[in-house]
Design a protein around this motif. Structure first.
Motif, PDB file in Angstrom:
ATOM      1  N   ALA A 286      42.084  36.191   9.096  1.00  0.00           N
ATOM      2  CA  ALA A 286      43.075  37.259   8.904  1.00  0.00           C
ATOM      3  C   ALA A 286      44.391  36.897   9.577  1.00  0.00           C
ATOM      4  O   ALA A 286      45.476  37.180   9.038  1.00  0.00           O
ATOM      5  N   TYR A 287      44.316  36.284  10.739  1.00  0.00           N
ATOM      6  CA  TYR A 287      45.532  35.877  11.440  1.00  0.00           C
ATOM      7  C   TYR A 287      46.267  34.785  10.657  1.00  0.00           C
ATOM      8  O   TYR A 287      47.499  34.790  10.568  1.00  0.00           O
ATOM      9  N   LEU A 288      45.492  33.829  10.106  1.00  0.00           N
ATOM     10  CA  LEU A 288      46.105  32.736   9.363  1.00  0.00           C
ATOM     11  C   LEU A 288      46.730  33.215   8.050  1.00  0.00           C
ATOM     12  O   LEU A 288      47.741  32.685   7.606  1.00  0.00           O
ATOM     13  N   PHE A 289      46.154  34.176   7.448  1.00  0.00           N
ATOM     14  CA  PHE A 289      46.647  34.701   6.174  1.00  0.00           C
ATOM     15  C   PHE A 289      47.043  36.162   6.353  1.00  0.00           C
ATOM     16  O   PHE A 289      46.322  37.075   5.953  1.00  0.00           O
ATOM     17  N   LYS A 290      48.191  36.364   6.941  1.00  0.00           N
ATOM     18  CA  LYS A 290      48.630  37.717   7.284  1.00  0.00           C
ATOM     19  C   LYS A 290      48.755  38.618   6.063  1.00  0.00           C
ATOM     20  O   LYS A 290      48.537  39.815   6.149  1.00  0.00           O
ATOM     21  N   ARG A 291      49.110  38.068   4.921  1.00  0.00           N
ATOM     22  CA  ARG A 291      49.257  38.946   3.757  1.00  0.00           C
ATOM     23  C   ARG A 291      47.924  39.477   3.262  1.00  0.00           C
ATOM     24  O   ARG A 291      47.859  40.444   2.532  1.00  0.00           O
TER      25      ARG A 291
ATOM     26  N   LEU B 162      45.619  40.556   5.368  1.00  0.00           N
ATOM     27  CA  LEU B 162      45.098  41.242   6.542  1.00  0.00           C
ATOM     28  C   LEU B 162      44.316  42.500   6.171  1.00  0.00           C
ATOM     29  O   LEU B 162      43.243  42.755   6.722  1.00  0.00           O
TER      30      LEU B 162
END
Length: 195
Positions: free
Chosen positions: A152-157, A159
């Motif tokens: 989730a942190y790596l792919f904020k969109r 989240l």
């Protein structure tokens, strides 16, 4: 001293020495039996399987350090299953949990003996009348949420999607009979075993 008196004296000495040896043997046998009975029975490891009669009940099998069944375990031992204390009657190293499993669930088994506490987390999958227990490593309960948060942190969109997945994951665990204290205890036990 006549021959008759001599033989009578020898007979008394022989009888006295035999009584002494017999007494020593009896004392040795009684001491051995008391030492054998004085050794406490304890369960240092166990595994969970489906009961042989397939009556939706689980069987707990006591294991030795080489993970072989301990058939010498007999008697009543206290186990906690998801926080509920149960006295399980072991015969030849096997005990059957009294309550049948109604549906697939997570079960946290905990047994405390004189030296240590043994706990294990199992997912019990029920299909028709068949039970399949799967042991879950406590570290998975730590790594799966951490992996979800990392992704989730790596792919904020994405989240929101991962938060929903985390909520579904949490709901799955909590709706199947597992609470936060059991999860934390399982994680800490797995970390202790790594050290």
């Amino acid at each position: 001293m006549e021959n008759g008196e001599f033989f009578l004296l020898l007979q008394k000495i022989f009888l006295f020495s035999n009584v002494k040896h017999v007494t020593q043997i009896v004392v040795f046998i009684l001491a051995s039996i008391s030492l054998i009975q004085a050794q406490p029975q304890r369960i240092d490891d166990f595994i969970v399987k489906e009961n042989l009669t397939q009556n939706s009940k689980l069987a707990i099998i006591a294991l030795d350090s080489a993970e072989q069944p301990l058939e010498s375990i007999n008697g009543t031992f206290v186990f906690n299953l998801n926080g509920f204390q149960q006295d399980l009657q072991f015969h030849d190293g096997i005990a059957v949990v009294q309550h049948p499993i109604e549906s697939s669930t997570l079960v946290f088994f905990k047994h405390k003996n004189q030296d240590k506490t043994v706990n294990k987390l199992y997912y019990i999958h029920k299909k028709d009348s068949e039970l399949k227990p799967f042991q879950i490593n406590g570290l998975l309960l730590l790594f799966i949420p951490l992996a979800i948060l990392l992704i989730a942190y790596l792919f904020k969109r994405f989240l929101v999607t991962f938060v929903i997945l985390a909520l579904v994951y949490a709901y799955f665990h909590f709706s199947k009979g597992l609470d936060v204290s059991n999860i934390a205890e399982s994680i800490l036990d797995a970390l202790k075993n790594l050290i």
